[in-house]
Design a protein around this motif. Structure first.
Motif, PDB file in Angstrom:
ATOM      1  N   TYR A 197      -3.608 -11.186  -3.190  1.00  0.00           N
ATOM      2  CA  TYR A 197      -3.056 -10.427  -2.071  1.00  0.00           C
ATOM      3  C   TYR A 197      -1.533 -10.511  -2.005  1.00  0.00           C
ATOM      4  N   ASP A 198      -0.951 -11.380  -2.820  1.00  0.00           N
ATOM      5  CA  ASP A 198       0.509 -11.458  -2.932  1.00  0.00           C
ATOM      6  C   ASP A 198       1.029 -10.690  -4.136  1.00  0.00           C
ATOM      7  N   ASN A 199       0.133 -10.102  -4.895  1.00  0.00           N
ATOM      8  CA  ASN A 199       0.510  -9.352  -6.086  1.00  0.00           C
ATOM      9  C   ASN A 199       0.541  -7.861  -5.747  1.00  0.00           C
ATOM     10  N   ASP A 200       1.728  -7.278  -5.735  1.00  0.00           N
ATOM     11  CA  ASP A 200       1.886  -5.878  -5.318  1.00  0.00           C
ATOM     12  C   ASP A 200       1.120  -4.920  -6.217  1.00  0.00           C
ATOM     13  N   SER A 201       1.090  -5.197  -7.519  1.00  0.00           N
ATOM     14  CA  SER A 201       0.393  -4.294  -8.445  1.00  0.00           C
ATOM     15  C   SER A 201      -1.109  -4.308  -8.183  1.00  0.00           C
ATOM     16  N   ILE A 202      -1.669  -5.496  -7.990  1.00  0.00           N
ATOM     17  CA  ILE A 202      -3.094  -5.597  -7.716  1.00  0.00           C
ATOM     18  C   ILE A 202      -3.423  -4.942  -6.378  1.00  0.00           C
ATOM     19  N   MET A 203      -2.588  -5.173  -5.370  1.00  0.00           N
ATOM     20  CA  MET A 203      -2.859  -4.603  -4.055  1.00  0.00           C
ATOM     21  C   MET A 203      -2.777  -3.082  -4.086  1.00  0.00           C
ATOM     22  N   ARG A 204      -1.870  -2.540  -4.885  1.00  0.00           N
ATOM     23  CA  ARG A 204      -1.767  -1.080  -4.997  1.00  0.00           C
ATOM     24  C   ARG A 204      -3.041  -0.504  -5.616  1.00  0.00           C
ATOM     25  N   VAL A 205      -3.528  -1.164  -6.672  1.00  0.00           N
ATOM     26  CA  VAL A 205      -4.750  -0.681  -7.330  1.00  0.00           C
ATOM     27  C   VAL A 205      -5.951  -0.877  -6.408  1.00  0.00           C
ATOM     28  N   TYR A 206      -6.007  -2.003  -5.724  1.00  0.00           N
ATOM     29  CA  TYR A 206      -7.118  -2.265  -4.804  1.00  0.00           C
ATOM     30  C   TYR A 206      -7.167  -1.203  -3.707  1.00  0.00           C
ATOM     31  N   THR A 207      -6.005  -0.852  -3.163  1.00  0.00           N
ATOM     32  CA  THR A 207      -5.955   0.191  -2.135  1.00  0.00           C
ATOM     33  C   THR A 207      -6.422   1.525  -2.696  1.00  0.00           C
ATOM     34  N   GLU A 208      -6.050   1.823  -3.931  1.00  0.00           N
ATOM     35  CA  GLU A 208      -6.499   3.063  -4.570  1.00  0.00           C
ATOM     36  C   GLU A 208      -8.014   3.055  -4.761  1.00  0.00           C
ATOM     37  N   VAL A 209      -8.576   1.909  -5.103  1.00  0.00           N
ATOM     38  CA  VAL A 209     -10.032   1.790  -5.274  1.00  0.00           C
ATOM     39  C   VAL A 209     -10.742   2.021  -3.948  1.00  0.00           C
ATOM     40  N   VAL A 210     -10.255   1.368  -2.883  1.00  0.00           N
ATOM     41  CA  VAL A 210     -10.853   1.554  -1.561  1.00  0.00           C
ATOM     42  C   VAL A 210     -10.786   3.030  -1.169  1.00  0.00           C
ATOM     43  N   SER A 211      -9.629   3.634  -1.376  1.00  0.00           N
ATOM     44  CA  SER A 211      -9.451   5.047  -1.025  1.00  0.00           C
ATOM     45  C   SER A 211     -10.363   5.955  -1.839  1.00  0.00           C
ATOM     46  N   GLY A 212     -10.481   5.667  -3.155  1.00  0.00           N
ATOM     47  CA  GLY A 212     -11.303   6.511  -4.020  1.00  0.00           C
ATOM     48  C   GLY A 212     -12.782   6.454  -3.654  1.00  0.00           C
ATOM     49  N   ILE A 213     -13.275   5.259  -3.356  1.00  0.00           N
ATOM     50  CA  ILE A 213     -14.681   5.119  -2.990  1.00  0.00           C
ATOM     51  C   ILE A 213     -14.951   5.740  -1.629  1.00  0.00           C
ATOM     52  N   LEU A 214     -14.036   5.506  -0.677  1.00  0.00           N
ATOM     53  CA  LEU A 214     -14.211   6.108   0.652  1.00  0.00           C
ATOM     54  C   LEU A 214     -14.144   7.630   0.585  1.00  0.00           C
ATOM     55  N   ASP A 215     -13.321   8.153  -0.302  1.00  0.00           N
ATOM     56  CA  ASP A 215     -13.209   9.608  -0.431  1.00  0.00           C
ATOM     57  C   ASP A 215     -14.551  10.217  -0.824  1.00  0.00           C
ATOM     58  N   ILE A 216     -15.260   9.565  -1.753  1.00  0.00           N
ATOM     59  CA  ILE A 216     -16.586  10.044  -2.148  1.00  0.00           C
ATOM     60  C   ILE A 216     -17.558   9.929  -0.981  1.00  0.00           C
ATOM     61  N   LEU A 217     -17.515   8.786  -0.304  1.00  0.00           N
ATOM     62  CA  LEU A 217     -18.408   8.553   0.833  1.00  0.00           C
ATOM     63  C   LEU A 217     -18.154   9.560   1.948  1.00  0.00           C
ATOM     64  N   PHE A 218     -16.897   9.820   2.252  1.00  0.00           N
ATOM     65  CA  PHE A 218     -16.545  10.746   3.337  1.00  0.00           C
ATOM     66  C   PHE A 218     -16.975  12.170   3.019  1.00  0.00           C
ATOM     67  N   LYS A 219     -16.779  12.591   1.775  1.00  0.00           N
ATOM     68  CA  LYS A 219     -17.125  13.967   1.398  1.00  0.00           C
ATOM     69  C   LYS A 219     -18.630  14.209   1.439  1.00  0.00           C
ATOM     70  N   LYS A 220     -19.423  13.167   1.220  1.00  0.00           N
ATOM     71  CA  LYS A 220     -20.875  13.309   1.236  1.00  0.00           C
ATOM     72  C   LYS A 220     -21.475  13.140   2.627  1.00  0.00           C
ATOM     73  N   ASP A 221     -20.667  12.706   3.595  1.00  0.00           N
ATOM     74  CA  ASP A 221     -21.183  12.393   4.921  1.00  0.00           C
ATOM     75  C   ASP A 221     -21.639  13.638   5.673  1.00  0.00           C
ATOM     76  N   THR A 222     -22.765  13.530   6.348  1.00  0.00           N
ATOM     77  CA  THR A 222     -23.281  14.623   7.196  1.00  0.00           C
ATOM     78  C   THR A 222     -23.616  14.129   8.597  1.00  0.00           C
ATOM     79  N   GLU A 223     -23.204  12.885   8.917  1.00  0.00           N
ATOM     80  CA  GLU A 223     -23.645  12.285  10.177  1.00  0.00           C
ATOM     81  C   GLU A 223     -22.523  11.698  11.021  1.00  0.00           C
TER      82      GLU A 223
END
Length: 327
Positions: free
Chosen positions: A69-95
């Motif tokens: 969590y002190d590594n900026d490169s890892i945190m940037r990629v981690y945030t991108e991963v969270v965003s990418g997975i949520l983007d799929i989840l949000f687009k499929k949501d119907t509820e």
């Protein structure tokens, strides 16, 4: 072949429970944490069995190490991963109305909340034994009697105090709800299908050097192996691989014999403390119970629990020699 889509309806039942329990007033936060804990998802703290005690420990994190969590490169990629997975989840949501939400903004909110949890973790931890009343006074945001008996071992007392004062006191309900939902998704992401694992691949490469998504069957085997069911399935392995089982039994006998030869030499056992030596050998000999293809499920379960009991015992005494026989 990889599976390209997965039915997420089991996860939606969890999401509905979280929506029902939150906002955080009264017992909502406690019930939401209980719902996740039933599925071994520890979002704000974790509870472990240590011998006869229950131990309250800091939260399980999304990344494998606090240092990440002190590594900026890892945190940037981690945030991108969270965003990418949520983007799929949000687009499929119907509820839940997530289609209109920003996955990027929600990911940033989740990651910032997780970083708050990391900040209040105490290094090194200062273990203390508290009564339930002590625990409730230190962190009144959670109804702790729903989780613990009258006495509890607190692995990091400062973390519990700061969790209440620095994290939960003025927390936003939507942030907590989405963080809990994210922890649920992150818990099961490896079995949610390829489309959810593709965003995670970049983080795996950075953390572990993994450059390929495992085959679907490999994910299933790994998930089974890490669950209690994996141990129970060993009965069928025994019936098909008697030679390997014989080698394992020989190894167990060698470990017990080695332990027997060393138990009189350990400096942390007094020269007249024969009771402790006797207890050590009683637990060690339990490893010699043979398991055949005809063994009952009850026997297999019993051996599993005895092995777990022995592991806890070894950790409790923190002996290098004893750790050898627990894997």
């Amino acid at each position: 072949m990889h599976s390209t889509s997965t039915d997420l309806s089991p996860l939606y039942s969890v999401f509905r429970e979280l929506r029902e329990f939150l906002p955080l007033e009264n017992t909502g936060l406690t019930h939401a944490l209980q719902s996740l804990a039933k599925r071994n998802i520890w979002a704000l703290f974790s509870v472990e069995h240590t011998g006869s005690m229950l131990t309250l420990s800091p939260v399980q994190l999304g990344l494998p190490s606090r240092a990440h969590y002190d590594n900026d490169s890892i945190m940037r990629v981690y945030t991108e991963v969270v965003s990418g997975i949520l983007d799929i989840l949000f687009k499929k949501d119907t509820e839940f109305g997530w289609k209109s939400w920003s996955a990027v903004a929600t990911a940033r909110r989740i990651v910032e909340f997780e970083k708050q949890l990391v900040k209040v973790m105490e290094v090194p931890p200062q273990p203390e034994r508290w009564t339930l009343q002590d625990l409730q006074q230190a962190s009144p945001n959670i109804l702790w009697s729903e989780f613990f008996p009258p006495t509890v071992s607190v692995y990091s007392a400062q973390f519990i105090r700061r969790l209440s004062d620095d994290v939960l006191r003025d927390i936003n309900t939507r942030t907590v709800q989405m963080y809990f939902i994210w922890r649920t998704v992150w818990k099961y992401v490896t079995v949610m299908g390829d489309e959810y694992n593709v965003p995670k691949k970049k983080l795996d490469v950075m953390l572990y050097g993994v450059r390929a998504i495992p085959e679907r069957w490999e994910m299933c085997v790994d998930t089974m192996d890490k669950s209690p069911l994996g141990l129970l399935m060993g009965r069928y392995f025994v019936s098909k691989h008697p030679l390997e089982v014989s080698k394992a039994e020989d190894m167990a006998r060698e470990m017990v014999n080695e332990l027997r030869s060393r138990v009189d030499t350990w400096p942390w056992i007094g020269p007249d403390d024969n009771k402790t030596r006797s207890e050590i050998m009683k637990k060690a000999i339990l490893l010699l119970i043979p398991i055949s293809p005809q063994s009952s499920h009850c026997l297999i379960i019993t051996v599993i629990f005895r092995w777990i009991q022995m592991t806890f015992w070894a950790i409790q005494y923190r002996s290098t020699d004893m750790m050898l026989i627990t894997g």
